[in-house]
Design a protein around this motif. Structure first.
Motif, PDB file in Angstrom:
ATOM      1  N   HIS A  77      67.658  -5.962 -32.057  1.00 20.56           N
ATOM      2  CA  HIS A  77      67.477  -6.981 -33.087  1.00 20.56           C
ATOM      3  C   HIS A  77      66.147  -7.713 -32.974  1.00 20.56           C
ATOM      4  N   ASP A  78      65.726  -8.060 -31.783  1.00 20.26           N
ATOM      5  CA  ASP A  78      64.433  -8.733 -31.633  1.00 20.26           C
ATOM      6  C   ASP A  78      63.290  -7.825 -32.079  1.00 20.26           C
ATOM      7  N   ALA A  79      63.370  -6.555 -31.744  1.00 21.02           N
ATOM      8  CA  ALA A  79      62.339  -5.605 -32.148  1.00 21.02           C
ATOM      9  C   ALA A  79      62.341  -5.399 -33.657  1.00 21.02           C
ATOM     10  N   VAL A  80      63.518  -5.422 -34.270  1.00 25.00           N
ATOM     11  CA  VAL A  80      63.599  -5.321 -35.734  1.00 25.00           C
ATOM     12  C   VAL A  80      62.909  -6.521 -36.362  1.00 25.00           C
ATOM     13  N   GLU A  81      63.184  -7.707 -35.863  1.00 27.93           N
ATOM     14  CA  GLU A  81      62.543  -8.908 -36.394  1.00 27.93           C
ATOM     15  C   GLU A  81      61.019  -8.815 -36.267  1.00 27.93           C
ATOM     16  N   GLU A  82      60.544  -8.267 -35.160  1.00 23.18           N
ATOM     17  CA  GLU A  82      59.103  -8.069 -34.974  1.00 23.18           C
ATOM     18  C   GLU A  82      58.557  -7.101 -36.023  1.00 23.18           C
ATOM     19  N   ALA A  83      59.269  -6.006 -36.260  1.00 24.12           N
ATOM     20  CA  ALA A  83      58.835  -5.033 -37.268  1.00 24.12           C
ATOM     21  C   ALA A  83      58.820  -5.657 -38.658  1.00 24.12           C
ATOM     22  N   VAL A  84      59.829  -6.453 -38.971  1.00 25.84           N
ATOM     23  CA  VAL A  84      59.882  -7.145 -40.260  1.00 25.84           C
ATOM     24  C   VAL A  84      58.657  -8.048 -40.417  1.00 25.84           C
ATOM     25  N   SER A  85      58.317  -8.763 -39.367  1.00 25.17           N
ATOM     26  CA  SER A  85      57.184  -9.695 -39.452  1.00 25.17           C
ATOM     27  C   SER A  85      55.845  -8.970 -39.573  1.00 25.17           C
ATOM     28  N   ARG A  86      55.770  -7.735 -39.125  1.00 22.98           N
ATOM     29  CA  ARG A  86      54.519  -6.969 -39.203  1.00 22.98           C
ATOM     30  C   ARG A  86      54.245  -6.392 -40.588  1.00 22.98           C
TER      31      ARG A  86
END
Length: 65
Positions: free
Chosen positions: A45-54
């Protein structure tokens, strides 16, 4: 978490696929995002949030399910 993508908005920058290739890929033809996992496991989930922000055009959304 549920992930969705708007392929109409995607410009094929590939930032999501670079950030999290287990969840996102790019189409070989047009470079647009391909969602590989709509409901990734909690540990991603944290990595998904990072991808979303990119994403430079906000073509990816993630919401708690």
């Amino acid at each position: 978490m549920h992930v969705s993508v708007d392929t109409q908005r995607c410009i094929g920058s590939g930032q999501c696929a670079l950030a999290l290739p287990e969840v996102f890929d790019q189409d070989d033809t047009d470079g647009l995002v391909i969602l590989l996992d709509e409901t990734p496991p909690r540990e991603m989930h944290d990595a998904v949030e990072e991808a979303v922000s990119r994403c430079p055009v906000q073509a990816i959304a993630a919401a708690d399910s």
